[in-house]
Design a protein around this motif. Sequence first.
Motif, PDB file in Angstrom:
ATOM      1  N   ASN A  94       0.908  -1.262  -0.036  1.00 49.97           N
ATOM      2  CA  ASN A  94      -0.065  -0.165   0.117  1.00 49.97           C
ATOM      3  C   ASN A  94       0.985   1.172   0.094  1.00 49.97           C
ATOM      4  OD1 ASN A  94      -2.768  -1.409   0.453  1.00 49.97           O
ATOM      5  ND2 ASN A  94      -1.309  -2.216   2.125  1.00 49.97           N
ATOM      6  N   ALA A  95       1.709   1.352  -0.910  1.00 49.73           N
ATOM      7  CA  ALA A  95       2.831   2.487  -0.879  1.00 49.73           C
ATOM      8  C   ALA A  95       2.179   3.766  -1.152  1.00 49.73           C
ATOM      9  CB  ALA A  95       3.716   2.043  -2.128  1.00 49.73           C
ATOM     10  N   PRO A  96       0.992   3.992  -1.844  1.00 50.92           N
ATOM     11  CA  PRO A  96       0.555   5.333  -1.915  1.00 50.92           C
ATOM     12  C   PRO A  96      -0.082   5.846  -0.453  1.00 50.92           C
ATOM     13  CG  PRO A  96      -0.147   4.068  -3.835  1.00 50.92           C
ATOM     14  CD  PRO A  96       0.380   3.031  -2.871  1.00 50.92           C
ATOM     15  N   ILE A  97      -0.417   4.951   0.250  1.00 46.09           N
ATOM     16  CA  ILE A  97      -1.013   5.238   1.559  1.00 46.09           C
ATOM     17  C   ILE A  97       0.086   4.919   2.613  1.00 46.09           C
ATOM     18  CG2 ILE A  97      -3.233   5.358   0.829  1.00 46.09           C
ATOM     19  CD1 ILE A  97      -3.593   2.563   2.238  1.00 46.09           C
ATOM     20  N   ARG A  98       1.243   4.921   2.493  1.00 47.26           N
ATOM     21  CA  ARG A  98       2.398   4.515   3.448  1.00 47.26           C
ATOM     22  C   ARG A  98       2.311   5.173   4.718  1.00 47.26           C
ATOM     23  NH1 ARG A  98       8.290   3.499   1.568  1.00 47.26           N
ATOM     24  NH2 ARG A  98       7.647   5.890   0.561  1.00 47.26           N
ATOM     25  N   GLY A  99       2.349   6.921   4.600  1.00 47.91           N
ATOM     26  CA  GLY A  99       2.496   7.640   5.417  1.00 47.91           C
ATOM     27  C   GLY A  99       1.046   7.405   6.341  1.00 47.91           C
ATOM     28  N   TRP A 100       0.106   7.380   5.466  1.00 48.48           N
ATOM     29  CA  TRP A 100      -1.170   7.128   6.303  1.00 48.48           C
ATOM     30  C   TRP A 100      -1.212   6.061   7.292  1.00 48.48           C
ATOM     31  CZ3 TRP A 100      -6.481   8.248   2.777  1.00 48.48           C
ATOM     32  CH2 TRP A 100      -7.391   8.341   3.718  1.00 48.48           C
ATOM     33  N   ALA A 101      -0.694   4.904   6.631  1.00 49.51           N
ATOM     34  CA  ALA A 101      -0.597   3.668   7.350  1.00 49.51           C
ATOM     35  C   ALA A 101       0.156   3.798   8.621  1.00 49.51           C
ATOM     36  CB  ALA A 101      -0.102   2.625   6.596  1.00 49.51           C
ATOM     37  N   TRP A 102       1.461   4.536   8.421  1.00 49.29           N
ATOM     38  CA  TRP A 102       2.287   4.647   9.820  1.00 49.29           C
ATOM     39  C   TRP A 102       1.594   5.456  10.914  1.00 49.29           C
ATOM     40  CZ3 TRP A 102       5.936   1.500  10.572  1.00 49.29           C
ATOM     41  CH2 TRP A 102       6.886   0.813   9.715  1.00 49.29           C
ATOM     42  N   TRP A 103       0.850   6.634  10.368  1.00 50.71           N
ATOM     43  CA  TRP A 103       0.255   7.372  11.227  1.00 50.71           C
ATOM     44  C   TRP A 103      -0.682   6.493  12.022  1.00 50.71           C
ATOM     45  CZ3 TRP A 103      -0.424  12.275  13.126  1.00 50.71           C
ATOM     46  CH2 TRP A 103      -1.653  12.703  13.731  1.00 50.71           C
ATOM     47  N   THR A 104      -1.634   5.785  11.312  1.00 49.57           N
ATOM     48  CA  THR A 104      -2.708   4.845  12.001  1.00 49.57           C
ATOM     49  C   THR A 104      -1.798   3.913  12.864  1.00 49.57           C
ATOM     50  OG1 THR A 104      -3.850   5.228  10.068  1.00 49.57           O
ATOM     51  CG2 THR A 104      -4.592   3.645  11.833  1.00 49.57           C
ATOM     52  N   VAL A 105      -0.860   3.323  12.714  1.00 48.67           N
ATOM     53  CA  VAL A 105      -0.079   2.356  13.220  1.00 48.67           C
ATOM     54  C   VAL A 105       0.426   3.149  14.680  1.00 48.67           C
ATOM     55  CG1 VAL A 105       1.959   0.856  13.569  1.00 48.67           C
ATOM     56  CG2 VAL A 105       0.470   0.650  11.546  1.00 48.67           C
ATOM     57  N   ALA A 106       1.060   4.208  14.587  1.00 46.64           N
ATOM     58  CA  ALA A 106       1.430   4.951  15.674  1.00 46.64           C
ATOM     59  C   ALA A 106       0.304   5.205  16.684  1.00 46.64           C
ATOM     60  CB  ALA A 106       2.116   6.311  15.185  1.00 46.64           C
ATOM     61  N   LEU A 107      -0.787   5.759  16.295  1.00 47.89           N
ATOM     62  CA  LEU A 107      -1.986   6.093  17.173  1.00 47.89           C
ATOM     63  C   LEU A 107      -2.557   4.983  17.752  1.00 47.89           C
ATOM     64  CD1 LEU A 107      -3.545   9.199  15.475  1.00 47.89           C
ATOM     65  CD2 LEU A 107      -1.617   9.167  17.114  1.00 47.89           C
ATOM     66  N   ALA A 108      -2.505   3.744  16.753  1.00 44.31           N
ATOM     67  CA  ALA A 108      -3.273   2.670  17.256  1.00 44.31           C
ATOM     68  C   ALA A 108      -2.309   1.956  18.386  1.00 44.31           C
ATOM     69  CB  ALA A 108      -3.204   1.646  16.075  1.00 44.31           C
ATOM     70  N   GLY A 109      -1.098   2.267  18.190  1.00 47.83           N
ATOM     71  CA  GLY A 109       0.002   1.586  19.219  1.00 47.83           C
ATOM     72  C   GLY A 109      -0.397   2.656  20.669  1.00 47.83           C
ATOM     73  N   LEU A 110      -1.113   3.700  20.777  1.00 46.13           N
ATOM     74  CA  LEU A 110      -1.166   4.514  21.775  1.00 46.13           C
ATOM     75  C   LEU A 110      -2.543   4.045  22.439  1.00 46.13           C
ATOM     76  CD1 LEU A 110       0.338   8.133  20.680  1.00 46.13           C
ATOM     77  CD2 LEU A 110       1.388   6.205  21.930  1.00 46.13           C
ATOM     78  N   GLY A 111      -3.199   3.369  21.630  1.00 49.12           N
ATOM     79  CA  GLY A 111      -4.506   2.917  22.433  1.00 49.12           C
ATOM     80  C   GLY A 111      -5.715   3.472  21.681  1.00 49.12           C
ATOM     81  N   LEU A 112      -5.610   3.994  20.490  1.00 48.56           N
ATOM     82  CA  LEU A 112      -6.872   4.598  19.682  1.00 48.56           C
ATOM     83  C   LEU A 112      -7.128   3.411  18.961  1.00 48.56           C
ATOM     84  CD1 LEU A 112      -6.071   8.169  18.692  1.00 48.56           C
ATOM     85  CD2 LEU A 112      -7.277   7.526  20.703  1.00 48.56           C
ATOM     86  N   SER A 113      -8.405   3.320  18.586  1.00 50.46           N
ATOM     87  CA  SER A 113      -8.796   2.348  17.464  1.00 50.46           C
ATOM     88  C   SER A 113      -8.264   2.577  16.307  1.00 50.46           C
ATOM     89  CB  SER A 113     -10.298   2.387  17.435  1.00 50.46           C
ATOM     90  OG  SER A 113     -10.828   3.623  17.000  1.00 50.46           O
ATOM     91  N   TRP A 114      -8.020   1.582  15.156  1.00 51.75           N
ATOM     92  CA  TRP A 114      -7.423   2.236  13.831  1.00 51.75           C
ATOM     93  C   TRP A 114      -8.554   2.809  13.296  1.00 51.75           C
ATOM     94  CZ3 TRP A 114      -9.271   1.123   9.123  1.00 51.75           C
ATOM     95  CH2 TRP A 114     -10.144   0.227   8.941  1.00 51.75           C
ATOM     96  N   GLY A 115      -9.615   2.691  13.229  1.00 54.71           N
ATOM     97  CA  GLY A 115     -10.546   3.506  12.587  1.00 54.71           C
ATOM     98  C   GLY A 115     -10.607   4.859  12.854  1.00 54.71           C
ATOM     99  N   LEU A 116     -10.678   5.257  14.166  1.00 55.42           N
ATOM    100  CA  LEU A 116     -10.544   6.654  14.670  1.00 55.42           C
ATOM    101  C   LEU A 116      -8.940   7.134  14.246  1.00 55.42           C
ATOM    102  CD1 LEU A 116     -11.262   9.272  16.201  1.00 55.42           C
ATOM    103  CD2 LEU A 116     -10.377   8.015  18.208  1.00 55.42           C
ATOM    104  N   ALA A 117      -7.834   6.494  14.306  1.00 60.79           N
ATOM    105  CA  ALA A 117      -6.722   7.358  13.665  1.00 60.79           C
ATOM    106  C   ALA A 117      -6.810   7.458  12.155  1.00 60.79           C
ATOM    107  CB  ALA A 117      -5.529   6.033  14.256  1.00 60.79           C
ATOM    108  N   PHE A 118      -7.243   6.423  11.613  1.00 61.01           N
ATOM    109  CA  PHE A 118      -7.464   6.639  10.216  1.00 61.01           C
ATOM    110  C   PHE A 118      -8.165   8.063   9.876  1.00 61.01           C
ATOM    111  CE2 PHE A 118      -9.992   6.026   6.372  1.00 61.01           C
ATOM    112  CZ  PHE A 118      -9.094   5.389   5.415  1.00 61.01           C
ATOM    113  N   ASN A 119      -9.204   8.268  10.431  1.00 62.07           N
ATOM    114  CA  ASN A 119      -9.889   9.446  10.282  1.00 62.07           C
ATOM    115  C   ASN A 119      -9.146  10.588  10.966  1.00 62.07           C
ATOM    116  OD1 ASN A 119     -12.314   7.847   9.393  1.00 62.07           O
ATOM    117  ND2 ASN A 119     -13.114   7.902  11.497  1.00 62.07           N
ATOM    118  N   LEU A 120      -8.432  10.513  11.791  1.00 62.98           N
ATOM    119  CA  LEU A 120      -7.710  11.685  12.332  1.00 62.98           C
ATOM    120  C   LEU A 120      -6.613  12.474  11.246  1.00 62.98           C
ATOM    121  CD1 LEU A 120      -7.377  10.966  16.293  1.00 62.98           C
ATOM    122  CD2 LEU A 120      -8.728  12.726  15.100  1.00 62.98           C
TER     123      LEU A 120
END
Length: 578
Positions: A94-120
């Motif tokens: 998913n190279a075109p959304i790599r930054g989006w994915a890393w952002w979601t992974v970082a926030l998911a690691g902090l306890g947020l749901s991946w859906g909320l991190a995706f929206n943020l």
Amino acid sequence: MPDEAPHRETPRAVRWKRWRFPLGVIGFAALHIALVFHFLPLSLMIDDVAVSGREFDRHAVGVRQTVETLLEQGKTWSVESTPWGARLIGVAGNAPIRGWAWWTVALAGLGLSWGLAFNLFVLLVHLTLPLVLFASARLFGNDRHTSLVAMGLGVMVWFFDGFIHDAWLAGRLPLLAVACWAPVPVGLLLRFIDGRRWYQMVACGGALVVAFVLHPAALLVVGAPLLVVYLRQLKKMRPIHHVWVALGGVGLLLLHGDLIAAWWSLEAPTDDPTPSGALPLVLTDYLGLAYDRTISGARGVRSGFRYVVFTAAMATVVIKRRELNTEHIVLLAGTGTALVPAYLGGYFFSLGPTSSMYLLLAPAIFWALPLAAPFLASVPALWTRAVRTPGALVLCLGLSALVVPKLVRDVLYFIPYWIPVPQTIPDEKPYLSDTIGFGGLGFLDHPEHQLMPTRSDFIEVAHRLTQSPTEGLIIVESPALGAYLERERSLEARLVPRTSELQLRVRRLVTDKQRTPKSTIRKLGEMGISWLLANGNVSRFDECPAESRNIHRAGPYHLYEFNGSNSAQPRSVPGRSR
């Protein structure tokens, strides 16, 4: 610039000069925040369910796979075998959304749901847009007032240009984020060349990393401007500077190491896209006419603010043609190397399909913004001069009468609630032509330009499929519905990709009029097809005996469930009739 007044400025003029910048910042900030939460309802942005619609669904699947691959397997990518061939899972897939994915992974690691991190991430890109535009204008030598003009015009382009609005509403945020961000690392490099401070170089390197993490197309967007800077400074550079450039290139290769390794493990596609360019859109975009919506997007062609940017940029170049500096040449290189492929890239096989290359129009616009701002900032002074000359005043009024209504019309297209409902012609068909759009006779409903909740018929279809005991493969005719169904883990493996050979065979089979409906259903069963989701009614299947098929309805979609001769009667969904 206007001549300095021979007399002292009045206290009122001094106060206005002191306060006009803070007041401009407050005004633009309030306008931008209001527009953001008008087009992106806060209730959707803070929901634990990832936003849906068009490419958002496909990106949500890719981000979810990346989160699971990293957090559960500890890998950035893996190759998954499917009946349709190998596919990449994770960051590399998913190279075109790599930054989006890393952002979601970082926030998911902090306890947020991946859906909320995706929206943020969606909210982050929109809220930081003015700051990025202001910084890029300042880095290229504009003063703060001129940079404020660039920021305001950029915000208007983002929300009220038909192509840009359709791109972010469809979910193409990573490329648009790179388009806005691209001038920042190049501007920081220019500042480093002038100041030779180590922190400027560190900031430039960090900004480049952000650009390449956001989207791989950053190489196309910033490559030529960086090369221009390098060539213009070649004679002034010491050997250590060339070493730094080489280390930067190696660093970019390492940054893309996972992508290179993953792509190396897959076979290259054997079929090239059909060459077709977007050169006619140079004229149709200017005229506001729809030439090919698969290229220019589903919104109306609203290009007024875009052409204000390009025209003002050309005016700046003409006015300053004798004193063009490195900043101007770099901005011209960035604009040109994005604008030319956007309209001509589709004619060449190696550059990709036209719809993909046309997306480079976005970086061309944002590269031109710092170049356009000086001329637009001088418009009030030019207007003051024109008032003193009758001929110039008539010319300025005539130009304003041509430009301002077009810009107002572009704004009202996206905010139609300010316009009275037009009266329709009596005793006429409600839809005369698919080409009649907003601003015509008022026959077509105005499309929604806001991010909307998930469609109820999509939810109903997903509920029907997940609750059905019928196993087997699923054929989906609608790309939008198919992308949404991929979000259901239980259905993902059963969905037949639209580009697969099996999908094509099913289409030929269903449209073969020489086959009887019963033999068609029997053949579908041999292929393992249990569901056919059509955009409308397939009349041939209505001729089949009731025991051979079940028909369900969900909005405009017809769901054909093939269970064989002993099929049970379809179960109804509460609140819906079949």
